[in-house]
Design a protein around this motif. Structure first.
Motif, PDB file in Angstrom:
ATOM      1  N   LYS A   5      -8.515  -7.792  -6.702  1.00 11.25           N
ATOM      2  CA  LYS A   5      -7.851  -6.621  -6.133  1.00 11.25           C
ATOM      3  C   LYS A   5      -7.199  -5.874  -7.282  1.00 11.25           C
ATOM      4  O   LYS A   5      -6.480  -6.461  -8.068  1.00 11.25           O
ATOM      5  CB  LYS A   5      -6.801  -7.032  -5.111  1.00 11.25           C
ATOM      6  N   ARG A   7      -5.002  -2.363  -8.475  1.00 10.23           N
ATOM      7  CA  ARG A   7      -4.208  -1.184  -8.137  1.00 10.23           C
ATOM      8  C   ARG A   7      -4.150  -0.325  -9.396  1.00 10.23           C
ATOM      9  O   ARG A   7      -3.803  -0.804 -10.469  1.00 10.23           O
ATOM     10  CB  ARG A   7      -2.792  -1.557  -7.729  1.00 10.23           C
ATOM     11  N   GLN A   9      -2.450   3.160 -10.869  1.00 11.58           N
ATOM     12  CA  GLN A   9      -1.406   4.161 -10.636  1.00 11.58           C
ATOM     13  C   GLN A   9      -1.464   5.183 -11.754  1.00 11.58           C
ATOM     14  O   GLN A   9      -1.466   4.821 -12.929  1.00 11.58           O
ATOM     15  CB  GLN A   9      -0.044   3.487 -10.623  1.00 11.58           C
ATOM     16  N   SER A  34      -9.528   2.419  -1.579  1.00 11.89           N
ATOM     17  CA  SER A  34      -8.661   3.188  -0.700  1.00 11.89           C
ATOM     18  C   SER A  34      -8.683   4.671  -1.060  1.00 11.89           C
ATOM     19  O   SER A  34      -9.167   5.067  -2.121  1.00 11.89           O
ATOM     20  CB  SER A  34      -7.223   2.667  -0.799  1.00 11.89           C
ATOM     21  N   THR A  36      -6.459   8.039  -2.043  1.00 15.02           N
ATOM     22  CA  THR A  36      -5.301   8.219  -2.911  1.00 15.02           C
ATOM     23  C   THR A  36      -4.045   8.225  -2.055  1.00 15.02           C
ATOM     24  O   THR A  36      -3.991   8.901  -1.028  1.00 15.02           O
ATOM     25  CB  THR A  36      -5.427   9.544  -3.692  1.00 15.02           C
ATOM     26  N   ASN A  39       3.174   7.527  -4.122  1.00 15.34           N
ATOM     27  CA  ASN A  39       4.170   6.530  -4.489  1.00 15.34           C
ATOM     28  C   ASN A  39       5.524   6.990  -3.964  1.00 15.34           C
ATOM     29  O   ASN A  39       5.834   8.181  -3.989  1.00 15.34           O
ATOM     30  CB  ASN A  39       4.268   6.376  -6.012  1.00 15.34           C
ATOM     31  N   HIS A  47      -1.475   6.329  -6.285  1.00  7.51           N
ATOM     32  CA  HIS A  47      -2.198   5.095  -6.575  1.00  7.51           C
ATOM     33  C   HIS A  47      -3.383   4.909  -5.634  1.00  7.51           C
ATOM     34  O   HIS A  47      -3.457   5.536  -4.575  1.00  7.51           O
ATOM     35  CB  HIS A  47      -1.271   3.868  -6.514  1.00  7.51           C
ATOM     36  N   ILE A  48      -4.311   4.075  -6.080  1.00  7.30           N
ATOM     37  CA  ILE A  48      -5.441   3.648  -5.266  1.00  7.30           C
ATOM     38  C   ILE A  48      -5.563   2.132  -5.383  1.00  7.30           C
ATOM     39  O   ILE A  48      -5.100   1.534  -6.364  1.00  7.30           O
ATOM     40  CB  ILE A  48      -6.782   4.303  -5.697  1.00  7.30           C
ATOM     41  N   PHE A  49      -6.154   1.518  -4.387  1.00  8.82           N
ATOM     42  CA  PHE A  49      -6.469   0.095  -4.403  1.00  8.82           C
ATOM     43  C   PHE A  49      -7.984  -0.066  -4.359  1.00  8.82           C
ATOM     44  O   PHE A  49      -8.672   0.716  -3.700  1.00  8.82           O
ATOM     45  CB  PHE A  49      -5.883  -0.630  -3.187  1.00  8.82           C
ATOM     46  N   ASP A  51     -11.068  -3.300  -4.157  1.00  9.97           N
ATOM     47  CA  ASP A  51     -11.542  -4.680  -4.174  1.00  9.97           C
ATOM     48  C   ASP A  51     -12.862  -4.653  -4.933  1.00  9.97           C
ATOM     49  O   ASP A  51     -13.794  -3.943  -4.525  1.00  9.97           O
ATOM     50  CB  ASP A  51     -11.771  -5.217  -2.763  1.00  9.97           C
TER      51      ASP A  51
END
Length: 66
Positions: A5, A7, A9, A34, A36, A39, A47-49, A51
């Motif tokens: 995972k 993240r 930023q 994800s 955008t 924060n 930020h984005i996440f 996998d």
């Protein structure tokens, strides 16, 4: 299946660069990413996440299945 995972930023324009970079990297398989997101406490950084799995891990897990 093993995956990580991540993240990221950064500022919005730079986040789009990271998104493209992750999606075009041949060593990675993007399982999900994800939208955008803002924060808290700042309107400059977002930020984005993601996998992600290594391509070699995906290939080896496919070979192990009957």
């Amino acid at each position: 299946m093993k995956y990580s995972k991540i993240r990221v930023q950064d500022e919005p324009a730079r986040l789009e660069w990271w998104r493209r970079k992750l999606q075009t990297d041949k060593d990675l398989v993007i399982l999900s990413m994800s939208e955008t997101m803002e924060n808290k406490g700042t309107n400059r950084y977002f930020h984005i996440f993601a996998d992600v799995a290594r391509t070699e891990d995906m290939e080896s897990s496919n070979k192990q299945r009957p």
